[in-house]
Design a protein around this motif. Structure first.
Motif, PDB file in Angstrom:
ATOM      1  N   VAL A   6       0.823  -1.210   0.000  1.00  0.00           N
ATOM      2  CA  VAL A   6       0.000   0.000   0.000  1.00  0.00           C
ATOM      3  C   VAL A   6       0.856   1.259   0.000  1.00  0.00           C
ATOM      4  O   VAL A   6       0.360   2.346  -0.294  1.00  0.00           O
ATOM      5  CB  VAL A   6      -0.960   0.028   1.211  1.00  0.00           C
ATOM      6  N   GLN A  13       0.939   1.049  -8.465  1.00  0.00           N
ATOM      7  CA  GLN A  13      -0.249   0.252  -8.167  1.00  0.00           C
ATOM      8  C   GLN A  13      -1.159   0.155  -9.387  1.00  0.00           C
ATOM      9  O   GLN A  13      -1.667  -0.920  -9.727  1.00  0.00           O
ATOM     10  CB  GLN A  13      -0.996   0.846  -6.973  1.00  0.00           C
ATOM     11  N   HIS A  31      -5.395  -2.645   1.097  1.00  0.00           N
ATOM     12  CA  HIS A  31      -5.754  -1.343   1.673  1.00  0.00           C
ATOM     13  C   HIS A  31      -6.760  -1.483   2.817  1.00  0.00           C
ATOM     14  O   HIS A  31      -6.676  -0.744   3.810  1.00  0.00           O
ATOM     15  CB  HIS A  31      -6.286  -0.415   0.580  1.00  0.00           C
ATOM     16  N   ARG A  34      -4.836  -2.213   5.862  1.00  0.00           N
ATOM     17  CA  ARG A  34      -4.201  -1.017   6.436  1.00  0.00           C
ATOM     18  C   ARG A  34      -5.241  -0.121   7.114  1.00  0.00           C
ATOM     19  O   ARG A  34      -4.981   0.456   8.171  1.00  0.00           O
ATOM     20  CB  ARG A  34      -3.461  -0.254   5.334  1.00  0.00           C
ATOM     21  N   GLY A 167      -1.191   5.299   4.194  1.00  0.00           N
ATOM     22  CA  GLY A 167      -1.314   4.165   3.290  1.00  0.00           C
ATOM     23  C   GLY A 167      -2.695   3.562   3.188  1.00  0.00           C
ATOM     24  O   GLY A 167      -2.850   2.466   2.646  1.00  0.00           O
ATOM     25  N   MET A 168      -3.722   4.265   3.688  1.00  0.00           N
ATOM     26  CA  MET A 168      -5.078   3.730   3.558  1.00  0.00           C
ATOM     27  C   MET A 168      -5.603   3.857   2.135  1.00  0.00           C
ATOM     28  O   MET A 168      -6.464   3.079   1.708  1.00  0.00           O
ATOM     29  CB  MET A 168      -6.020   4.457   4.517  1.00  0.00           C
ATOM     30  N   VAL A 169      -5.121   4.858   1.405  1.00  0.00           N
ATOM     31  CA  VAL A 169      -5.460   5.062  -0.011  1.00  0.00           C
ATOM     32  C   VAL A 169      -4.203   5.523  -0.732  1.00  0.00           C
ATOM     33  O   VAL A 169      -3.323   6.144  -0.122  1.00  0.00           O
ATOM     34  CB  VAL A 169      -6.589   6.114  -0.188  1.00  0.00           C
TER      35      VAL A 169
END
Length: 467
Positions: A6, A13, A31, A34, A167-169
């Motif tokens: 992520v 990506q 994701h 995370r 790092g969630m998106v």
């Protein structure tokens, strides 16, 4: 499964999904893991819907298997700022008035991201009606800084910046009136850009001729930001003030500008107009030194933006009263005090006040046009302070000097707002406590591609000096 993580670039990506190295479903699960790990503490993503996201990822994979044409964001997990409508999803604006509201259509910016193939996972948290550069509201609570959760993530795109940095998106979008893409980028150690007026059209708006707030991109690096800008920029018949350049003209790869001979105007405090935290000022000066050492022609100077404070405050109050005055009258107990005060300030404005503000804004635009005849970019602090304690609504003092209200500490951002020029915040250093500090680069109106190329060169230069 691919060795992708992520924390890989958004471009990597997207390329991995396109090549079949990883599926959209697999990328989504990375994701979601995370998000499960970081979001309970940070509170960046709200209205999360993992099952709906999984269904969308499956559709994305089926489209790819069927040989359909793929958009530039195909398969990338995405969360939308909670002031931007996402069809079928809860869209609250951070207000208890709209706590259960579900959007019946996409905003134009979101529509473009959907058509580019993104997989929506939820919304990103905002201050109430995006007012203020600290993200908290009574619907979802406060968003915390991913570097130090005892600190603010900034705002109003604070949830977006936090989700991105943690790092969630892989990408994020937001809007910027007084610094709402730039301040949280500085606080969270990511890149945020306020594009030129008209570069990213918005629809629907209550007033298509009101032009203090703009939509824009955020990313973990300048190249990724260019990718998202290429998706959301470009004209649309519903937005009469949109600039005509197609979004594709901003797509990567970028060719970083040569720093040799680059004409850089640097000002830590805009000729005394700003009070700037000592550690922030040190990062700006160190960045200027690095640019000079790399061959840039750095001079300490600044445009005269003395008209900017009255201009911004007048137009902001007028805009807030026009947009939110009726809601305040109907729900007088459901607004935070600082926002109510801003709306009330608009009630006493006269036509002459607004006309003066627009005349001043015209003068500021001319000032910048002439200034950029002699300089390629202007280097400033993004935010006048590093991330402040999460319990505060705004920094009450800077270097011991009291701030009169919740806007005064954002002058380094909103003085640029009323010029109409594009501005980008890139990570440039840390405080002694390890908190991120960004620098702001500003270019002439319309020079968004050139600004990205300069920012890419500066990003590479500053990264090369990081231990």
């Amino acid at each position: 499964m691919s060795g992708l993580t992520v924390d890989s670039t958004a471009r990597a990506q997207a390329a991995a999904v396109r090549s079949g190295e990883i599926s959209a479903a697999e990328l989504l699960e990375l994701h979601l893991d995370r998000i499960e790990e970081r979001n309970p503490e940070l509170n960046a993503i709200v209205s999360l819907d993992a099952e709906r996201a999984r269904a969308a990822a499956a559709v994305a994979d089926q489209a790819q298997a069927s040989g359909e044409e793929l958009g530039p964001l195909h398969g990338l997990p995405f969360a939308v700022k909670d002031t931007h409508a996402l069809a079928g999803w809860r869209t609250t604006y951070g207000s208890p008035i709209f706590a259960e509201s579900v959007a019946d259509r996409d905003d134009l910016l979101v529509e473009r991201i959907r058509h580019a193939g993104a997989v929506f996972v939820g919304k990103t948290n905002v201050p109430e009606f995006a007012a203020g550069s600290h993200t908290f509201n009574t619907v979802f609570g406060v968003t915390r800084n991913p570097v130090d959760p005892t600190r603010s993530a900034g705002g109003s795109s604070g949830g977006a910046a936090c989700a991105l940095a943690s790092g969630m998106v892989p990408l994020a979008e937001g809007s910027d009136m007084g610094g709402s893409l730039r301040n949280p980028a500085s606080f969270c150690g990511v890149v945020g850009m306020r594009p030129s007026l008209g570069r990213v059209p918005e629809w629907p708006l209550y007033n298509q001729w009101e032009s203090t707030s703009v939509g824009g991109p955020m990313a973990r690096n300048v190249g990724d930001l260019a990718l998202l800008l290429s998706v959301i920029a470009g004209p649309d018949p519903r937005a009469p003030q949109a600039l005509g350049d197609p979004g594709s003209s901003f797509a990567p790869p970028l060719h970083p500008a040569s720093l040799a001979g680059l004409r850089v105007a640097c000002s830590v405090d805009l000729s005394g107009a700003l009070v700037v935290d000592h550690e922030v000022a040190a990062v700006v000066r160190a960045s200027a030194t690095r640019l000079s050492d790399a061959g840039a022609a750095v001079v300490e100077t600044a445009p005269d933006l003395s008209l900017a404070d009255d201009t911004f405050r007048t137009l902001r109050a007028w805009h807030f009263q026009a947009k939110l005055g009726r809601l305040l009258a109907e729900h007088p107990t459901l607004f935070k005090p600082s926002l109510e005060a801003n709306i009330r300030a608009g009630e006493s404005l006269t036509g002459a006040d607004v006309a003066r503000a627009y005349a001043q804004r015209t003068a500021l635009s001319e000032t910048m046009r002439l200034f950029f005849g002699d300089h390629d970019v202007l280097l400033l602090p993004t935010s006048q302070v590093p991330p402040f304690p999460v319990e505060q609504e705004f920094p009450e003092t800077i270097n011991g000097q009291e701030m009169p209200d919740y806007l005064a500490w954002m002058r380094s951002a909103y003085f640029i707002t009323v010029t109409g020029c594009p501005a980008i915040s890139i990570p440039a250093g840390r405080t002694s406590d390890g908190l991120p500090v960004g620098i702001q680069l500003v270019a002439r109106h319309g020079a968004d591609r050139r600004l990205l190329e300069v920012a890419a060169a500066v990003e590479a230069l500053l990264a090369s000096s990081t231990p």
